[in-house]
Structures are given as C-alpha cells and as structure tokens.
Design a protein around this motif. Structure first.
Motif, mmCIF file in Angstrom:
data_model
loop_
_atom_site.group_PDB
_atom_site.id
_atom_site.type_symbol
_atom_site.label_atom_id
_atom_site.label_comp_id
_atom_site.label_asym_id
_atom_site.label_seq_id
_atom_site.Cartn_x
_atom_site.Cartn_y
_atom_site.Cartn_z
ATOM 1 N N ALA A 132 12.537 -24.019 -5.434
ATOM 2 C CA ALA A 132 12.827 -24.000 -6.870
ATOM 3 C C ALA A 132 13.455 -22.691 -7.321
ATOM 4 O O ALA A 132 14.133 -22.648 -8.347
ATOM 5 C CB ALA A 132 11.540 -24.265 -7.653
ATOM 6 N N LYS A 133 13.244 -21.607 -6.538
ATOM 7 C CA LYS A 133 13.811 -20.306 -6.882
ATOM 8 C C LYS A 133 15.186 -20.074 -6.255
ATOM 9 O O LYS A 133 15.792 -19.029 -6.455
ATOM 10 C CB LYS A 133 12.854 -19.190 -6.448
ATOM 11 N N GLY A 134 15.659 -21.039 -5.498
ATOM 12 C CA GLY A 134 16.964 -20.920 -4.861
ATOM 13 C C GLY A 134 16.922 -20.294 -3.487
ATOM 14 O O GLY A 134 17.975 -20.056 -2.882
ATOM 15 N N ASN A 135 15.723 -20.035 -2.961
ATOM 16 C CA ASN A 135 15.592 -19.448 -1.631
ATOM 17 C C ASN A 135 15.766 -20.520 -0.550
ATOM 18 O O ASN A 135 15.217 -21.626 -0.655
ATOM 19 C CB ASN A 135 14.211 -18.797 -1.456
ATOM 20 N N VAL A 136 16.527 -20.197 0.484
ATOM 21 C CA VAL A 136 16.725 -21.126 1.592
ATOM 22 C C VAL A 136 15.452 -21.150 2.442
ATOM 23 O O VAL A 136 14.995 -20.121 2.941
ATOM 24 C CB VAL A 136 17.922 -20.714 2.460
ATOM 25 N N ALA A 166 3.875 -28.016 -1.123
ATOM 26 C CA ALA A 166 4.363 -29.201 -1.831
ATOM 27 C C ALA A 166 5.040 -28.766 -3.121
ATOM 28 O O ALA A 166 4.618 -27.802 -3.776
ATOM 29 C CB ALA A 166 3.212 -30.148 -2.125
ATOM 30 N N GLY A 167 6.098 -29.466 -3.482
ATOM 31 C CA GLY A 167 6.812 -29.116 -4.702
ATOM 32 C C GLY A 167 8.212 -29.690 -4.716
ATOM 33 O O GLY A 167 8.567 -30.540 -3.889
ATOM 34 N N ASP A 168 9.018 -29.222 -5.660
ATOM 35 C CA ASP A 168 10.386 -29.708 -5.823
ATOM 36 C C ASP A 168 11.365 -28.813 -5.071
ATOM 37 O O ASP A 168 11.281 -27.574 -5.153
ATOM 38 C CB ASP A 168 10.755 -29.755 -7.304
ATOM 39 N N TYR A 169 12.305 -29.438 -4.384
ATOM 40 C CA TYR A 169 13.295 -28.726 -3.587
ATOM 41 C C TYR A 169 14.678 -29.344 -3.828
ATOM 42 O O TYR A 169 14.813 -30.379 -4.473
ATOM 43 C CB TYR A 169 12.940 -28.790 -2.098
ATOM 44 N N LYS A 170 15.684 -28.682 -3.289
ATOM 45 C CA LYS A 170 17.056 -29.177 -3.365
ATOM 46 C C LYS A 170 17.651 -29.218 -1.967
ATOM 47 O O LYS A 170 17.292 -28.407 -1.105
ATOM 48 C CB LYS A 170 17.928 -28.275 -4.256
#
Length: 227
Positions: A132-136, A166-170
């Motif tokens: 969620a913070k943009g970290n790969v 667990a959480g939201d990712y891209k």
C-alpha cells in the motif's frame, strides 16, 4: 464460470424509450417517388414513352432501400432483446467476485491469484507486486511466456523468506518483445462487484475498490469471496 467478450456499444438508456415514429424517411421517399412516377406517366409523350428499363431500375433502388431499413429495424429489435438479457445477467454479478482488468488485489495471508495478458512475440515478462506504500515486496520473472491469459499464484513470500502481512497490494506487469522493447501488459485481479450501471457505454460493473469494468472484459465469476 467464464464470460465471453461481448460488445458494449448498445445504448441502454434507450431500452425504455418510445421508438415509434409516424413516418420514416424511406416511406416519405417512396411516396415522393410514386407521385413523381405517376405524374411522369400521366404527362409522358405518347410518341416517346418512358424507358421501361430506367423505370424498373428506379423502383428496384427504392425496394433495396426499403429492405435495408427493414433489416436495420430487425437488428435494432434483436439488439434490444439481447441488451435486456445482458441487463439481467449483469445484475446477478452484484455481491460476487470477478476476475477483471485491474491492478489492485487483496492478499489474505495465504496466497493471491491473478492473471496477465501476454500478446504474441513476448520474450520475457516480470510481475512486480507492491504494498500500500508503494514498496516492492516481490518480483516474479517469467521467461518466454506463451501468448494468452496467464494465471499467476503468489504465495506471499518475501525475499527474506517471511510471509507478507494480509492486506491490499498492487500488481504490475512489464515485458520485453523480441526486439528488446519494454511494454506494459494488462493484468486481471479478483474484485468485488458493488453495483452495475447501464448507459450509452453499455453495461459497466462498479467494483468495491472504485474500479469501473465493462461487462464484456470480465474473465471469470466466482460465488465465494476471494476479496
């Protein structure tokens, strides 16, 4: 259950409108033509009558235009019936999870599955997952993937061997073609359908994450929750 791609060009706002017209342009043209033909026949020179071939040709043209108009009306009726069926089908998506174009997905702490579309001529591909913070958090390389929709399963493992929370990712997918040129590939993730809309753009599914997806681009539907 997979859903095949369909056209979404039908304007669903016209389903409840009155399509009745007093007279069509073709009917008016027919009347004008017949009136002109009768007038010409009444005023023709008996010594130099009208050419039968020319008259027949003009009448054939009018009949052709009439046939095209009837065909168009038939197609419009068929499209309306098809659109009504599609409305009922799409309404059943509400509350279900679908595999649709997008980058956002939810990781439940065990595994996450999604897909990406591979065109012809791709030499290699790389799936990158960010938090969620943009970290790969993970990079999944693919060498010479076959063309088509390729499924991907991420077990949540990080480089240090631990499991991502667990959480939201891209997800994002980049590839190289045979000439070494970098291209971005389309990804498909599991998303929850909140509602559906019908309008000039066709049927659009509104996801709980705010994403808008056309009905025809949905690849798979699942009754159980994956999000």
């Amino acid at each position: 259950m997979a859903v095949s791609s369909v056209s979404n060009k039908f304007d669903y706002t016209t389903l409840n409108t009155d399509s009745g017209k007093s007279r069509s342009e073709v009917e008016e043209q027919q009347d004008r033509f017949l009136k002109m033909l009768v007038t010409q026949l009444q005023n023709q020179d008996p010594m130099n009558p009208m050419d039968n071939a020319q008259t027949t040709s003009q009448m054939a043209q009018i009949n052709t235009v009439t046939g095209i108009e009837k065909l168009n009306k038939t197609m419009e009726t068929m499209m309306s019936l098809y659109a009504g069926t599609q409305v009922m089908q799409s309404a059943q998506l509400i509350g279900k999870d679908v595999l649709a174009p997008g980058k956002d997905f939810h990781f439940d702490g065990k595994q996450a599955d999604f897909s990406f579309d591979v065109p012809e001529g791709v030499k290699s591909a790389e799936v990158k997952i960010t938090d969620a913070k943009g970290n790969v958090v993970a990079v999944l390389p693919y060498s010479a993937p076959q063309s088509g929709v390729k499924p991907v399963v991420w077990d949540g493992k990080l480089e240090n061997g631990t499991t991502a929370p667990a959480g939201d990712y891209k997800v994002s997918v980049k590839a190289q073609d045979q000439n070494g040129k970098e291209i971005a590939l389309n990804s498909y993730t599991w998303q929850s359908v909140k509602s559906v809309q019908f309008g000039s753009e066709g049927v659009v599914a509104l996801m709980s994450n705010g994403n808008r997806v056309s009905f025809g681009s949905i690849l798979e539907i699942q009754a159980g929750s994956k999000v």
